[in-house]
Design a protein around this motif. Structure first.
Motif, short mmCIF file in Angstrom:
data_model
loop_
_atom_site.label_atom_id
_atom_site.label_comp_id
_atom_site.label_asym_id
_atom_site.label_seq_id
_atom_site.Cartn_x
_atom_site.Cartn_y
_atom_site.Cartn_z
N PHE A 1 -7.14 -6.43 -4.28
CA PHE A 1 -6.16 -7.49 -4.16
C PHE A 1 -4.94 -6.79 -3.69
CE2 PHE A 1 -8.92 -10.69 -6.56
CZ PHE A 1 -9.92 -10.69 -5.50
N ASN A 2 -4.56 -5.79 -4.52
CA ASN A 2 -3.23 -5.10 -4.73
C ASN A 2 -3.14 -4.56 -3.28
OD1 ASN A 2 -1.72 -6.01 -6.54
ND2 ASN A 2 -2.89 -4.55 -8.14
N VAL A 3 -4.24 -3.68 -2.68
CA VAL A 3 -4.17 -2.88 -1.58
C VAL A 3 -3.89 -4.07 -0.31
CG1 VAL A 3 -5.41 -1.45 0.02
CG2 VAL A 3 -5.66 -1.19 -2.54
N VAL A 4 -4.80 -5.13 -0.42
CA VAL A 4 -4.66 -5.99 0.88
C VAL A 4 -3.21 -6.49 0.80
CG1 VAL A 4 -5.37 -8.11 1.57
CG2 VAL A 4 -6.97 -6.55 0.62
N SER A 5 -2.71 -6.79 -0.47
CA SER A 5 -1.14 -7.26 -0.39
C SER A 5 -0.24 -6.35 -0.03
CB SER A 5 -0.92 -7.57 -1.98
OG SER A 5 0.66 -8.16 -2.13
N LEU A 6 -0.50 -4.93 -0.22
CA LEU A 6 0.40 -3.92 0.31
C LEU A 6 0.50 -3.79 1.80
CD1 LEU A 6 2.56 -1.86 -0.34
CD2 LEU A 6 0.29 -0.09 -0.56
N VAL A 7 -0.93 -3.92 2.41
CA VAL A 7 -0.95 -3.92 3.87
C VAL A 7 -0.42 -5.20 4.51
CG1 VAL A 7 -2.83 -4.05 5.52
CG2 VAL A 7 -3.23 -2.67 3.69
N ASP B 1 -4.72 -15.98 -3.20
CA ASP B 1 -3.75 -15.96 -3.97
C ASP B 1 -2.99 -14.64 -4.56
OD1 ASP B 1 -2.27 -17.69 -6.27
OD2 ASP B 1 -3.37 -16.36 -7.57
N GLY B 2 -4.06 -13.87 -4.81
CA GLY B 2 -3.59 -12.52 -5.38
C GLY B 2 -2.82 -11.66 -4.23
N SER B 3 -3.33 -11.80 -2.76
CA SER B 3 -2.53 -10.72 -1.82
C SER B 3 -1.43 -11.68 -1.07
CB SER B 3 -3.57 -10.53 -0.71
OG SER B 3 -4.23 -11.71 -0.29
N PHE B 4 -1.46 -12.95 -0.93
CA PHE B 4 -0.51 -13.65 -0.35
C PHE B 4 0.68 -13.72 -1.30
CE2 PHE B 4 -1.38 -15.06 3.87
CZ PHE B 4 -2.63 -14.61 3.98
N LYS B 5 0.57 -13.96 -2.42
CA LYS B 5 1.42 -14.39 -3.52
C LYS B 5 2.78 -13.29 -3.80
CE LYS B 5 0.50 -14.31 -7.93
NZ LYS B 5 -0.24 -14.65 -9.19
N GLN B 6 2.30 -12.15 -3.73
CA GLN B 6 3.10 -11.09 -3.86
C GLN B 6 3.79 -10.46 -2.64
OE1 GLN B 6 4.62 -10.32 -6.60
NE2 GLN B 6 3.19 -11.66 -7.88
N SER B 7 3.35 -11.04 -1.34
CA SER B 7 3.69 -10.27 -0.21
C SER B 7 4.52 -11.56 0.65
CB SER B 7 2.48 -10.00 0.72
OG SER B 7 1.45 -10.96 0.90
N ILE B 8 3.82 -12.25 1.53
CA ILE B 8 4.46 -13.20 2.26
C ILE B 8 5.10 -14.17 1.42
CG2 ILE B 8 2.19 -14.53 2.68
CD1 ILE B 8 5.17 -14.14 5.16
N ASN B 9 4.34 -14.74 0.59
CA ASN B 9 5.14 -15.92 -0.48
C ASN B 9 6.40 -15.47 -1.11
OD1 ASN B 9 4.41 -18.75 -1.16
ND2 ASN B 9 4.94 -17.76 -2.95
N LYS B 10 6.16 -14.42 -1.67
CA LYS B 10 7.31 -13.64 -2.21
C LYS B 10 8.57 -13.55 -1.60
CE LYS B 10 9.32 -11.84 -5.94
NZ LYS B 10 9.92 -12.77 -7.06
N ALA B 11 8.33 -12.79 -0.37
CA ALA B 11 9.35 -12.83 0.48
C ALA B 11 10.00 -14.07 0.88
CB ALA B 11 9.03 -11.91 1.73
#
Length: 940
Positions: free
Chosen positions: A279-285, A334-344
């Motif tokens: 999930f972290n890797v997907v979130s980073l991408v 939840d894990g990938s979108f929360k710390q990427s697009i949603n956080k921004a």
């Protein structure tokens, strides 16, 4: 090379590389430290106190967050965010050093474990919140939208790095060294803050409102009151709170279901480790390559919908297929979108809030709201889910309910976000309507009466023309008094206004004007009033005045008769209207007698009212005359006649400013015949551009069913100034005449075509700016001509941009577009940025990619042309540029381009375009083209 690749990949502009990497490093260190200390503290807490103490810890976190917020809020009154952020980092560094000392000397106790569990929880949200406050100060809304995705990737990378470092160091050196590393790393954020503050923030302005950060602070209120006072902050806080609750519920459902399906602890740990890392890797991408693009495409608040909609789809899928793989997908979203697009998106959504409000509210939302939401989630899990022993399906239903609430809150936040930008722009550019300063009705009436009594001739006439049928009885004695005014123009205007009072008002005074005043217009107005607004017998009236010994009185009576006879042919026959007219024509045509211009002018209007074809030639003869006074009345006569062939003559007179008002009034009498005439004649015998540019004004005056057809044709004119006037006319018709429907798709297509024109003209301008037309030789005349052409192209660019805003007003809110346009023209950089972001929330997705880069280039900062178009541009082909301008430019552009070409040493390349211009309607262009061709021939 690498720097250029990174800048191009992540859409960085010049001067942004260093600051962006430092900000990315800042958040990376913060999250790395968090992932170093949090697992260590959690492990100590669980091993010594057990999992049963976690619900108590959740509640204590919420209480601690509230207390922390109270003291933090008070500190903001006295210290800058820079000082507080540095102090916070130093405090937690010392705390971690102290923890290492406690662990080394085995001084742990229940109190110490609780204290550090709570401290780390507060650290995670507080320090990250401070980072985002500073980031909001470093970048404006447009920069943040481009760069927050890349910067936020530092947080995800820090999460991955922190996890690996914790595992590696704890297994080889022990937890003490993990904590010491965290204490050391966090101090590296301090020089970053200082550098950023000194290089980017020390002279900055509040990027939300444009006000200086060093201004006297307003009266301090608590963060809670501040949030509840602002709809924007309220919905943001509620959105964040619900999202935290949702995250805890999804996390619990995923963990609970996985534990049921996988009973072996080692296998379960491996399962969690693999998927959380994935999930972290997907979130980073996503953060690196999608976040900024999605933000640009969807906008800030619309991007917030991606996470709840993704979770909603996963929940619905789980209700149909209650399998572990579905929950992996759900947790993955939840894990990938929360710390990427949603956080921004969340961090960007607070951008329009002022700095003073932001620094309070942001920390409160991140610390208190997040912690309270965590406590609520824990309470629900303990007392609802576990106590009732609910099945996973019921948890999914609960999640769906919260998702519904979440989506509603996002839509409310979207509206509030939009309104805040709008409010900021209005506050910056100033509002013309100030509360408490609106004039009362009594004050307006007093002002009107004052002008009627003491105003100048021009002021009184202008007032009477504008007041129209809104006149009231309180004005009556003052207007009647104007019948004694020395100015005949004022008297005539007063008579027209008396029409709106009771039948027969001031009839005696007006009747006396017929005999005592020598001005034909006054006599006519008085006669018309007596005939139409009193009980005078028309037989007595015409018998008295038609054969009056004073010619101007007889002519006025004849004019009144012609006017009445339009709808009453009996009167024309009874009083021998046509015989009297024939007699007057014979008299006027006698060369031995010179008739006053007023006499001829009034008689022309009489002929117009007859609408008799046998008199049209007489009117036509004066329409082509050069006496402006008589010409104005001939124009009136042409309008009253409703003789269709006069339309063309009247349209050609539009180019004369002193006649334009009379022409527009005359054309109104023809009604829908005017647009029909234009549609028919402008194809095979086009009107001159000097005339055509006034057609939009005519269409607005007419407001007939075919007006829109004419405007639609004018909207594709090659002249941007004609397109601008056309767009303004369409806006006027669209918003003032209910029932006119416009095709949105066609409007959007016209905007995109205007964008193409804008880019073409921008290319031509840049080409000429860079071109050396002198071939290395000094030629001052050519330089001047080139500069004048460039200035004309800039005028076209300005006009084209104005066209875009006017056309968009047809399908979007007119007031919003006006606010955005004036905001973009404001001198303040921050107001321009706010206006661009405001527009970004108005425009549809299909327009953004083409239009927004052009708006930024035009109003904020000129960009490389390769950033605005897909293909590489040849900026060296000045010859092609000039040839195109000779072919497609408007009259002024063609003239100036011809001036440039005439001064060039090499002219042969332009010969074909020049030959085409020898047949141009404009004689100046035609003659100039011939001269240049002759010069080319002589040179051979």
């Amino acid at each position: 090379m690498i720097k250029n690749l990174i800048q191009k990949t992540f859409n960085m502009r010049d001067g942004e590389f260093r600051i962006t990497f430092l900000m990315q490093l800042y958040i990376c260190i913060v999250i790395t430290v968090l992932l170093l200390v949090k697992p260590t503290i959690n492990a100590l807490f669980l091993s010594d106190l057990g999992a049963d103490e976690l619900p108590n810890a959740y509640l204590l976190v919420a209480i601690t967050a509230v207390l922390t917020s109270f003291f933090y809020d008070r500190s903001l009154r006295f210290f800058s965010i820079k000082t507080i952020a540095i102090a916070t980092l130093m405090f937690f560094s010392l705390c971690f050093v102290l923890l290492a000392y406690i662990l080394k000397n085995e001084l742990t106790s229940d109190f110490v474990l609780y204290a550090y569990y709570l401290s780390v929880s507060i650290f995670g949200v507080l320090v990250a919140s401070q980072f985002w406050i500073i980031a909001n100060m470093v970048y404006n809304a447009r920069e943040a939208k481009r760069l927050f995705g890349f910067i936020g990737s530092g947080a995800i990378f820090g999460g991955i790095l922190g996890g690996y470092l914790t595992t590696l160091i704890s297994q080889t050196l022990g937890n003490i060294y993990v904590i010491l590393l965290a204490a050391a790393l966090i101090l590296f954020c301090i020089p970053i803050i200082i550098w950023v503050w000194n290089h980017r923030l020390h002279n900055t302005k509040d990027l939300a409102t444009g006000s200086d950060l060093k201004l006297e602070p307003k009266k301090h209120i608590s963060a809670v009151k501040l949030i509840f006072k602002s709809k924007h902050l309220t919905y943001l806080a509620l959105t964040v709170g619900v999202s935290v609750i949702m995250a805890k519920l999804v996390d619990y459902q995923f963990s609970d279901f996985a534990q049921i399906k996988i009973s072996d602890p080692d296998e379960l740990a491996s399962f969690f480790g693999f998927w959380f890392s994935t999930f972290n890797v997907v979130s980073l991408v996503i953060q690196l390559f999608l976040t900024n693009r999605l933000l640009a495409w969807l906008g800030v608040t619309s991007s917030l919908l991606l996470l709840p909609l993704g979770i909603a789809l996963g929940c619905l899928l789980f209700l149909v297929f209650p399998e572990l793989w579905v929950l992996i997908l759900l947790k993955g979203v939840d894990g990938s979108f929360k710390q990427s697009i949603n956080k921004a998106s969340v961090e960007l959504s607070i951008m329009p809030i002022s700095y003073e409000d932001k620094k309070q509210a942001k920390s409160f939302i991140d610390v208190v709201v997040d912690s309270i939401a965590t406590g609520i989630a824990g309470f629900m899990l303990i007392f609802v889910v576990k106590q009732l022993d609910l099945h996973s399906h019921y948890i999914t239903v609960i999640i769906l309910f919260f998702l519904f609430v979440w989506i509603i809150l996002i839509y409310q936040l979207k509206s509030a976000y939009f309104d805040t930008f709008k409010s900021n722009i209005l506050n910056a550019i100033g509002s013309h309507e100030v509360d408490g300063l609106k004039s009362s009705k009594k004050a307006i009436q007093a002002s009107v009466i004052k002008i009627l009594n003491t105003g100048t001739e021009q002021e009184i006439v202008a007032l009477l023309d504008s007041i129209g049928d809104s006149i009231i009885d309180a004005h009556k004695p003052h207007i009647i008094k104007l019948l004694d005014h020395p100015s005949n123009e004022v008297k005539a205007a007063a008579i027209k206004e008396i029409y709106f009072f009771k039948h027969g008002t001031a009839a005696d005074k007006i009747s006396r004007l017929i005999e005592t005043n020598t001005d034909p217009e006054i006599v006519y107005e008085a006669m018309e009033y007596m005939l139409l607004h009193t009980s005078i017998d028309d037989k007595q009236f015409f018998k008295k005045y038609l054969d009056h010994h004073k010619q101007y009185i007889a002519d006025s009576a004849l004019l009144c008769l012609a006017e009445l006879a339009v709808d009453n042919k009996y009167l024309a026959k009874k009083y021998e209207l046509y015989n009297r007219i024939e007699k007057r024509i014979t008299e006027i045509k006698k060369p031995a007698i010179e008739h006053p211009k007023e006499e001829i002018a009034e008689f022309l209007v009489t002929l117009g009212y007859t609408r008799n074809p046998k008199y049209f030639e007489f009117i036509e003869s004066y329409l082509s005359g050069d006496n402006t006074f008589i010409l104005k009345y001939a124009i009136k006569a042409a309008g009253f006649s409703k003789h269709t062939p006069f339309i063309g003559t009247l349209l050609n007179l539009l180019q004369h400013e002193e006649l334009r008002g009379y022409v527009l009034e005359a054309l109104k009498d023809f009604g829908n015949a005017v647009p029909k005439y234009i549609l028919e004649h402008d194809i095979y015998d086009p009107f001159d551009i000097k005339v055509r540019k006034y057609f939009p004004m005519v269409m607005v005056t007419l407001r007939t069913k075919d007006s829109l057809k004419v405007l639609t044709r004018l909207a594709i004119s090659s002249d941007p100034f004609v397109r601008l006037e056309t767009a303004k006319a369409m806006v006027h018709l669209h918003f003032n005449e209910a029932g006119i429907k416009l095709d949105k798709d066609r409007i959007f297509e016209s905007v995109l075509k205007e964008c193409e024109f804008y880019i073409q003209r921008l290319i031509f301008k840049k080409t000429l700016v860079q071109a050396d037309l002198n071939s290395g030789k000094e030629n001052t005349a050519l330089d001047i001509a080139k500069e004048q052409l460039i200035n004309l192209l800039q005028q076209e660019l300005d006009c084209s941009m104005n066209v875009i805003f006017e056309v968009l007003s047809l399908v979007l809110n007119e007031d919003d577009m006006e606010i955005a346009y004036f905001g973009l023209k404001d001198e303040s950089e921050s107001v321009k940025v706010n206006s661009i972001e405001f527009l970004d929330n108005i425009l549809s997705v299909r327009l953004k990619s083409d239009l927004m880069p052009l708006i930024e280039n035009h109003f904020v900062q000129e960009r490389d042309l390769n950033d605005l178009v897909d293909a590489d541009i040849d900026l060296n082909n000045s010859t092609k540029c000039l040839i195109t301008l000779l072919k497609d430019g408007n009259v002024e552009i063609k003239k100036e381009t011809l001036n440039v070409v005439s001064l060039l040493e090499e002219k042969e390349a332009y010969l074909k375009a020049l030959k085409q211009l020898t047949h141009h309607k404009d004689s100046a262009i035609c003659n100039k083209a011939h001269q240049i061709i002759e010069t080319i021939k002589l040179s051979h």
